[in-house]
Motif scaffolding. Sequence first.
Motif, short mmCIF file in Angstrom:
data_model
loop_
_atom_site.label_atom_id
_atom_site.label_comp_id
_atom_site.label_asym_id
_atom_site.label_seq_id
_atom_site.Cartn_x
_atom_site.Cartn_y
_atom_site.Cartn_z
N ARG A 248 0.98 11.17 -10.02
CA ARG A 248 1.68 10.23 -10.92
C ARG A 248 2.21 10.61 -11.86
O ARG A 248 1.55 11.52 -12.62
CB ARG A 248 0.66 8.85 -11.00
N PHE A 249 3.32 10.11 -12.48
CA PHE A 249 3.87 10.70 -13.68
C PHE A 249 4.99 9.53 -14.22
O PHE A 249 5.43 8.68 -13.46
CB PHE A 249 4.66 11.89 -13.71
N PHE A 250 5.33 9.58 -15.48
CA PHE A 250 6.48 8.77 -16.17
C PHE A 250 7.77 9.39 -16.14
O PHE A 250 7.64 10.57 -16.76
CB PHE A 250 5.97 8.49 -17.56
N PRO A 251 8.70 8.82 -15.55
CA PRO A 251 10.35 9.72 -15.95
C PRO A 251 10.35 9.29 -17.16
O PRO A 251 9.83 8.50 -18.06
CB PRO A 251 11.04 8.62 -14.80
N SER B 120 14.00 15.78 -17.34
CA SER B 120 15.07 15.02 -16.63
C SER B 120 14.98 15.39 -15.29
O SER B 120 15.19 14.48 -14.21
CB SER B 120 16.32 14.74 -17.06
N THR B 121 15.40 16.85 -15.26
CA THR B 121 15.70 17.31 -13.70
C THR B 121 14.25 17.37 -12.87
O THR B 121 14.31 17.05 -11.63
CB THR B 121 16.05 18.80 -13.73
N THR C 27 20.96 10.80 -24.86
CA THR C 27 22.32 10.89 -24.85
C THR C 27 22.87 11.70 -23.71
O THR C 27 22.52 12.45 -23.35
CB THR C 27 22.79 11.74 -26.12
N GLY C 28 23.85 10.71 -22.94
CA GLY C 28 24.34 11.47 -21.65
C GLY C 28 23.63 10.96 -20.52
O GLY C 28 24.00 11.08 -19.31
N ALA C 29 22.28 9.97 -20.71
CA ALA C 29 21.86 9.58 -19.40
C ALA C 29 22.43 8.22 -18.99
O ALA C 29 22.11 7.27 -19.52
CB ALA C 29 20.40 9.28 -19.75
N ALA C 30 23.56 8.17 -18.36
CA ALA C 30 24.59 7.23 -17.92
C ALA C 30 23.79 6.36 -16.95
O ALA C 30 24.05 5.10 -16.47
CB ALA C 30 25.65 7.65 -17.74
N THR D 295 16.29 28.11 -15.75
CA THR D 295 17.49 27.39 -16.09
C THR D 295 17.50 25.94 -16.64
O THR D 295 18.70 25.39 -16.83
CB THR D 295 18.30 27.07 -14.83
N LEU D 296 16.42 25.64 -17.15
CA LEU D 296 16.02 24.28 -17.62
C LEU D 296 15.80 24.48 -19.16
O LEU D 296 15.00 25.25 -19.44
CB LEU D 296 14.69 23.58 -16.76
N ARG D 297 16.57 23.54 -19.64
CA ARG D 297 16.46 23.49 -21.02
C ARG D 297 16.53 22.29 -21.73
O ARG D 297 17.23 21.34 -21.14
CB ARG D 297 17.58 24.49 -21.90
N GLY D 298 15.88 22.06 -22.76
CA GLY D 298 15.89 20.56 -23.65
C GLY D 298 15.47 19.49 -22.70
O GLY D 298 14.53 19.56 -21.81
N ASP D 299 16.22 18.39 -22.97
CA ASP D 299 15.98 17.12 -22.46
C ASP D 299 16.38 17.34 -20.73
O ASP D 299 15.72 16.58 -19.91
CB ASP D 299 16.83 16.06 -22.87
N SER D 300 17.08 18.15 -20.38
CA SER D 300 17.52 18.37 -19.05
C SER D 300 16.31 18.89 -18.28
O SER D 300 16.33 18.71 -16.90
CB SER D 300 18.58 19.30 -18.86
#
Length: 539
Positions: free
Chosen positions: A309-312, A256-257, A267-270, A248-253
């Motif tokens: 550890r990881f980078f958001p 991000s998820t 764009t859209g990361a408010a 269900t995960l695609r692209g930037d999401s």
Amino acid sequence: MSRKKVVIGFLGSQLDAGGGAGRWEKWRPTVSLGQHEDLVIDRVELMYSPRHQGLAEQIVQDIGNVSPDTQVNLVPMDVADPWDFGEMYGALYDWARAYPFDPAKEEYWAHITTGTHVAQICMFLMVESRFIPGVLLQTSPPRRQKQGDPGSYTLIDLDLSRYDGLAQRFNRAHDEALDFLKSGVATRNQRFNALIEEIERVAVRSQAPILLTGPTGAGKSHLARRMFELKRSRHQVRGEFVEVNCATLRGDSAASTLFGHKKGAFTGAAADRAGLLRTAHEGVLFLDEIGELGLDEQAMLLKAVEEKRFFPMGSDREVSSDFQLIAGTNRDLRRDVAQGRFREDLFARINLWAYTLPGLAQRSEDIEPNVEALLARFSAESGRAVRFNVEAKTAYLRFARSPEALWRGNFRDLLSSMTRLSTLADGGRISTALVEAEIQRLRWLWQAPEDAGTDAPSAVDLDALVGPEVAAQLDLFDRVQLELVVQVCRSSATLSEAGRRLFDRTRTQRTVVNDADRLRKYLMKLGMTWATVRGDTAA
């Protein structure tokens, strides 16, 4: 010839202390070792802090007075903080590794009455792990203080196999854990039961990643959650069970998820987002269909699993999360690695514990207990008892166990089937008529699209599949057979399913059943693979 008795213990800076003649009026644990008339200690290895040198020498002299045959070796142990577990365990470990133990000639008693609580725990662990090959010694003062009364002593053997009661309790807990993982279903398939046996041991002993493979509906997600709940019941996890289907995960999401993002990262990361990896901190993260993750997300996941550890996204500051990863997939990740769709290093990391859950068609003997369990669950949820009559149950199980029953959706198909039968059962009785109708419904459900109408023309282009020259050499018999094989393959979800349908009779006569391998070899003789037959251009 009896073995010599050797006591290993710490000097008690408080319990063993005392000056002047008055010291003989109090109970001193280390000195009491030499005061038992029925016990002769041959040697005492007495560990002490150099700052208590005077007290240690006094104890050596006093033991010599009450038990001249007991040799006392003073073992200086310069530990800066006797309440620091790491420091104390390290010092005791180093001593034990260098000590010339000889269990054939000597028996060792680890005295746990004196020393700090941390020292006593470390002594226990050294005996339990067999770095000190002996038993624990617990001494106790007399009920009424009396000069010369040595009190009592007790030996504790940590070999739990000698305690029948404890062994029975352990076996009962083990059986309960297996029953829990199988959701209380008394499964009969030997392969599946052996699989759950090992998964139970791994679940409670390991924090390493676990890979669950198998067809859709085989129970990967359910088993992952049960493993988490088993670990939580043993207080091995404090966090939550976090589940996500990577398909269900695609692209930037996708990134991000999983890994979170900073505000404005795309764009859209408010607003800032923590991500599921941080939500799973000190818990379990179940990534279903992990083979659907993109290569970038796979690289980020590998770092998170190995380094915690990881980078958001959009952040230049690392965050941490300590979770256990359970991954699920219905794909052959080995093939994806070979074709460059899945990272080899990530596959190696998550493949330490890999288990393939068989589909329902490969566990025909487990259909009946699962049917009973589903009916019991429906009865409990609906408040009305539901059961088969004898003839209906026989008819249903005969079909359910036959090669005709494909169980393409595995336990999801079985759950849907039981739900329909239970809902339609008048008076709570599933009749033969209901079963016959349900069988027809299942046959329709699993019917190949090409079989739905006789007027549909054959879509098999043999020239394209095997080449014009090979196709021209095929007898009519071989052409007809090959066209049917191709049609069955294209209407089946997996190679194994197609093999079951094509070898539905001879498979029952074989000791070792490997339908997929038989079909694969048939295709190879004609220069074809599963991917080419299916028309998978991506392959």
